[in-house]
Design a protein around this motif. Structure first.
Motif, short mmCIF file in Angstrom:
data_model
loop_
_atom_site.label_atom_id
_atom_site.label_comp_id
_atom_site.label_asym_id
_atom_site.label_seq_id
_atom_site.Cartn_x
_atom_site.Cartn_y
_atom_site.Cartn_z
N GLU A 125 0.89 -1.05 -0.10
CA GLU A 125 0.02 0.14 0.05
C GLU A 125 0.81 1.30 -0.04
OE1 GLU A 125 -3.83 1.45 2.03
OE2 GLU A 125 -2.78 -0.14 3.12
N VAL A 126 0.97 1.88 -1.20
CA VAL A 126 1.50 3.09 -1.29
C VAL A 126 0.48 4.20 -1.87
CG1 VAL A 126 3.50 4.56 -2.40
CG2 VAL A 126 3.81 2.19 -1.67
N TRP A 127 0.20 5.28 -1.09
CA TRP A 127 -0.82 6.21 -1.60
C TRP A 127 -0.06 7.54 -2.42
CZ3 TRP A 127 -6.37 7.13 0.69
CH2 TRP A 127 -6.71 5.96 0.95
N GLU A 138 -7.52 2.51 -7.91
CA GLU A 138 -7.77 3.82 -8.56
C GLU A 138 -8.81 4.76 -7.79
OE1 GLU A 138 -7.74 3.19 -12.60
OE2 GLU A 138 -5.67 2.69 -12.65
N GLY A 139 -8.61 5.87 -7.60
CA GLY A 139 -9.64 6.75 -6.93
C GLY A 139 -9.85 6.77 -5.46
N THR A 140 -8.99 6.79 -4.81
CA THR A 140 -9.13 6.86 -3.23
C THR A 140 -9.46 8.31 -2.75
OG1 THR A 140 -6.85 7.70 -2.69
CG2 THR A 140 -6.95 5.43 -2.88
N ALA A 141 -9.88 8.30 -1.37
CA ALA A 141 -10.18 9.41 -0.97
C ALA A 141 -9.90 9.43 0.61
CB ALA A 141 -11.80 9.70 -1.00
N LEU A 142 -9.60 10.52 1.21
CA LEU A 142 -9.28 10.56 2.55
C LEU A 142 -9.43 12.09 2.90
CD1 LEU A 142 -5.30 10.87 3.41
CD2 LEU A 142 -6.10 11.30 0.95
N ILE A 151 -6.28 20.49 1.43
CA ILE A 151 -5.13 20.07 2.31
C ILE A 151 -4.93 18.55 1.98
CG2 ILE A 151 -3.93 19.87 4.47
CD1 ILE A 151 -4.34 22.69 3.78
N PHE A 152 -6.03 17.78 2.08
CA PHE A 152 -5.90 16.29 1.66
C PHE A 152 -5.67 16.04 0.28
CE2 PHE A 152 -7.98 16.26 5.80
CZ PHE A 152 -7.21 15.48 6.43
N GLY A 153 -5.92 17.05 -0.62
CA GLY A 153 -5.36 16.88 -2.03
C GLY A 153 -6.61 16.12 -2.66
N ASP A 154 -6.34 15.66 -4.06
CA ASP A 154 -7.49 14.97 -4.76
C ASP A 154 -7.32 13.53 -4.65
OD1 ASP A 154 -8.39 17.50 -5.88
OD2 ASP A 154 -6.71 17.71 -7.21
N GLN A 155 -8.17 12.89 -5.68
CA GLN A 155 -8.25 11.43 -5.51
C GLN A 155 -6.87 11.20 -5.79
OE1 GLN A 155 -11.52 10.28 -7.88
NE2 GLN A 155 -13.03 9.91 -6.08
N GLU A 156 -6.48 9.90 -5.22
CA GLU A 156 -5.14 9.25 -5.44
C GLU A 156 -5.02 7.60 -5.91
OE1 GLU A 156 -1.83 10.84 -2.58
OE2 GLU A 156 -3.56 10.31 -1.37
N ASN A 157 -4.17 7.08 -6.12
CA ASN A 157 -4.06 5.47 -6.62
C ASN A 157 -3.05 4.94 -5.62
OD1 ASN A 157 -5.70 6.16 -8.85
ND2 ASN A 157 -3.73 6.44 -10.08
N ILE A 158 -3.44 3.69 -5.37
CA ILE A 158 -2.75 3.00 -4.42
C ILE A 158 -1.86 2.15 -5.43
CG2 ILE A 158 -2.59 1.10 -2.51
CD1 ILE A 158 -5.40 2.08 -1.79
N TYR A 159 -0.42 1.91 -4.92
CA TYR A 159 0.42 1.22 -5.72
C TYR A 159 0.88 0.09 -4.71
CZ TYR A 159 0.45 5.29 -9.06
OH TYR A 159 -0.03 6.16 -9.62
#
Length: 284
Positions: free
Chosen positions: A88-90, A114-118, A215-223
Motif C-alpha cells: 500500500e503506497v498512496w 484507483e480513485g481513493t479518498a481521505l 489540504i488532503f488533495g485530490d483522489q489518489e491511486n494505491i500502488y
C-alpha cells in the motif's frame, strides 16, 4: 506361485519408491521457491490484501510471512531490504514525504486501486458539511490514527491552515473506529480521520467534510512497492502482482468478509474461493 508373489512385491515396491520420490521432489521444489515477507500496517485494506496475497502465493508454493508494523517502519524495512513487499503506497500526495525519502532505495510498481479518498469524516446526522465550520460544533478533538501515518501529518497541517482550535488525538485505526462506533450509536458529534476504501462506509452513514483548501488533495491511486532486486529474485511473483487490480466492489467485499469472519486469514480464504474468476486473471 512364489515367483508371482515376488514380482507383485517388486511392483508394489517400485510404485512406493516412485510416489515417495515424487513427493520428495514436490517438497523440494516448494522449499526452493523461498520465503517472501510482506510488510503491512494496521489499515483494514492493507490487512485484507496482505492476507489475500499470502494465501495466493502459498498456493503457488511460496512460504509467506506477514510482518505488521506502523507505516514508517514498513518503508524503512523495504528500503533496507528487510521486507520484500509492501502492498500500500498512496500517491501522489499522502505518501509523498516517505516516497521522497526512500524512492532511490526501493521499487514502485503498478497501481492496483484507483480513485481513493481521505479526509475528516463525520456521521451524516451531524449538521456540518465543511472543515471551515468545525469550530461551530462545540467539541475540540479530532480522533486520529497512528502517529507515523502521513494522514496525521496532513491533519496537523490542516488544523494550522484553517486556524482550528482542535486537538488531534493520536491512537490507532481500531481505537479510532471504536470511538466512531460509540459516538454513532449515541448520536453524538465526533470527527475522525478516515479514508476510502474502508469498511466503515458500508456499516455507517458517513460523510467527508469539504476541504476548500485541498489540504488532503485530490483522489489518489494505491500502488505496491518492493525492495530492490525483488523482481530479479522473484520474477513470476512480480509479474502476477503487476496484473493485480481491485475496485470498490471487490475490495469492499474482501474487507466486509474479513470483518464478518473476524479473521483476516479465514475471511481472505472465503473471499478467494468466491472470486476465483478475478484472482485467476492475475496469474494468466
Amino acid at each position: 506361485m512364489e515367483r508371482s508373489k515376488r514380482v507383485m512385491w517388486l511392483v508394489l515396491l517400485l510404485i512406493f519408491v516412485l510416489i515417495a520420490g515424487g513427493c520428495g521432489t514436490s517438497s523440494a521444489e516448494k522449499d526452493a521457491k523461498g520465503t517472501i515477507t510482506i510488510g503491512l500496517n494496521n489499515w483494514p485494506e492493507n490487512i485484507a490484501v496482505s492476507n489475500m496475497w499470502k494465501i495466493l502465493l502459498e498456493e503457488k508454493g511460496y512460504k509467506v510471512e506477514l510482518s505488521a508494523m506502523e507505516k514508517s517502519p514498513v518503508w524503512a524495512g523495504i528500503a533496507k531490504g528487510d521486507l520484500d513487499i509492501a502492498p500500500e503506497v498512496w500517491l501522489p500526495q499522502t505518501d509523498e514525504p516517505l516516497y521522497n525519502e526512500y524512492k532511490d532505495q526501493l521499487e514502485l510498481h503498478e497501481a492496483w486501486y484507483e480513485g481513493t479518498a481521505l479526509g475528516l469524516v463525520v456521521p451524516a446526522y451531524m449538521d456540518i458539511n465543511s472543515i471551515e465550520d468545525l469550530d461551530k460544533l462545540g467539541i475540540n478533538t479530532i480522533v486520529g490514527i497512528d502517529p507515523g501515518a502521513s494522514m496525521m501529518k496532513l491533519t496537523k497541517k490542516l488544523i494550522k491552515e484553517y486556524g482550528l482550535n482542535y486537538e488531534l488525538i493520536e491512537s490507532s485505526e481500531p481505537a479510532m473506529m471504536s470511538e466512531l462506533t460509540k459516538a454513532y450509536k449515541e448520536k453524538k458529534p465526533v470527527v475522525v480521520t478516515l479514508w476510502s476504501p474502508h469498511w466503515a462506509f458500508s456499516e455507517f452513514d458517513l460523510k467527508y467534510l469539504k476541504d476548500p483548501k485541498k489540504i488532503f488533495g485530490d483522489q489518489e491511486n494505491i500502488y505496491f512497492m518492493t525492495r530492490k532486486e525483488f523482481g530479479k529474485d522473484y520474477p513470476e511473483v512480480l509479474k502476477w502482482m503487476n496484473k493485480w487490480h481491485m475496485d470498490d466492489q471487490s475490495l469492499g467485499q474482501l474487507m466486509a468478509t474479513i470483518n464478518k469472519t473476524n479473521s483476516p486469514e479465514e475471511g481472505a480464504k472465503q473471499w478467494i474461493k468466491e472470486n476465483r474468476n478475478l484472482t485467476n486473471q492475475w496469474f494468466e
